[in-house]
Design an enzyme around this catalytic site. Structure first.
Site, mmCIF file in Angstrom:
data_model
loop_
_atom_site.group_PDB
_atom_site.id
_atom_site.type_symbol
_atom_site.label_atom_id
_atom_site.label_comp_id
_atom_site.label_asym_id
_atom_site.label_seq_id
_atom_site.Cartn_x
_atom_site.Cartn_y
_atom_site.Cartn_z
ATOM 1 C CB SER A 109 16.647 23.160 -26.317
ATOM 2 O OG SER A 109 17.177 23.025 -25.009
ATOM 3 N N GLY B 216 20.053 21.650 -28.460
ATOM 4 C CA GLY B 216 21.219 20.809 -28.252
ATOM 5 C C GLY B 216 22.547 21.480 -28.542
ATOM 6 C CG ASN C 225 22.921 21.396 -24.659
ATOM 7 O OD1 ASN C 225 22.208 20.591 -24.070
ATOM 8 N ND2 ASN C 225 22.431 22.281 -25.499
ATOM 9 C CG ASP D 196 11.746 18.198 -20.578
ATOM 10 O OD1 ASP D 196 11.311 19.093 -19.833
ATOM 11 O OD2 ASP D 196 12.190 18.434 -21.725
ATOM 12 C CG HIS E 274 13.254 21.845 -22.674
ATOM 13 N ND1 HIS E 274 13.538 20.497 -22.574
ATOM 14 C CD2 HIS E 274 14.287 22.412 -23.324
ATOM 15 C CE1 HIS E 274 14.710 20.263 -23.149
ATOM 16 N NE2 HIS E 274 15.186 21.400 -23.608
#
Length: 229
Positions: free
Chosen positions: A57, A94, A123, A204, A207
């Site tokens: 991502s 992801g 991840n 979040d 990012h």
């Protein structure tokens, strides 16, 4: 560690959380697998050489338009300054190293890249996957890319401390050790230019925002541009 400092600085600005909640917040990134990839690329010129980006991502412009991500910004720079080159972004939000390892052969065959940028592993770390598994997957991607005649830029990542010191340090070492073993170009930490700036991240706290993407582009460019000569 820069990443550790960045994480806790973020938390001071957010609503109070426990350490466990911090870990949960990081795990949310895993669920970004539901977001489709942004396949940004320059229009291929006749006989153009390809830079293939295999990422997650952070390279798929999560939460942004594809044109705002550091990969698309790199493609713009390549188009203006490196005639005869193009960028293909095969990043998926992801994505794990296992996913990248399963896709790399097809991407190499499809795009025949001269340079492969590998930005994967975050991840894996968020899921606490075995370090040897991450190492093996990254090594497969490096070997197949080099066997196909491509130069490789390996982009490293760092993890927050909730999984323990041994895991965190082992995770970070994996990238440097693989780069040295296989003689790849190497960027130790993708987020280094913005890691201490909470304002550089989306709500979040994971990012980067659009205005931070040029800094990532410039950071990656230092390691990438020598491979285009």
């Amino acid at each position: 560690m820069i990443f550790k400092s960045w994480l806790f600085k973020n938390l001071r600005y957010a609503a109070p959380r426990s350490r466990i909640q911090c870990a949960i917040g990081w795990v949310l990134l895993v669920f970004a697998t539901l977001v489709p990839a942004s396949f940004a690329q320059t229009a291929p010129a006749q006989g153009a050489r390809t830079i293939l980006v295999m990422g997650d991502s952070l390279s798929a412009a999560y939460g942004l338009s594809a044109a705002q991500g550091w990969v698309a910004l790199t493609a713009d720079r390549v188009n203006k300054t490196q005639p005869g080159w193009r960028v293909v972004n095969a990043s998926i939000s992801g994505e794990t190293t296992a996913g990248g390892a399963s896709r790399i052969a097809g991407e190499l065959k499809r795009n025949r890249p001269a340079v492969v940028v590998i930005e994967l592993g975050a991840n894996d770390g968020l899921r606490g996957l075995p370090l040897q598994q991450t190492r093996s997957n990254l090594e497969r991607m490096i070997k197949l890319s080099q066997a196909a005649g491509a130069k490789v830029l390996l982009v490293g990542m760092r993890m927050p401390p909730n999984l323990g010191r041994d895991y965190t340090q082992g995770f970070e070492r994996t990238f440097g050790e693989l780069s040295k073993l296989h003689k790849t170009a190497f960027l130790p930490f993708l987020l280094e230019p913005i890691a201490l700036d909470r304002g550089a991240f989306q709500a979040d706290n994971l990012h980067p925002i659009a205005t931070a993407q040029p800094k990532l582009r410039d950071h990656v460019w230092k390691a990438l541009s020598p491979l285009l000569e």
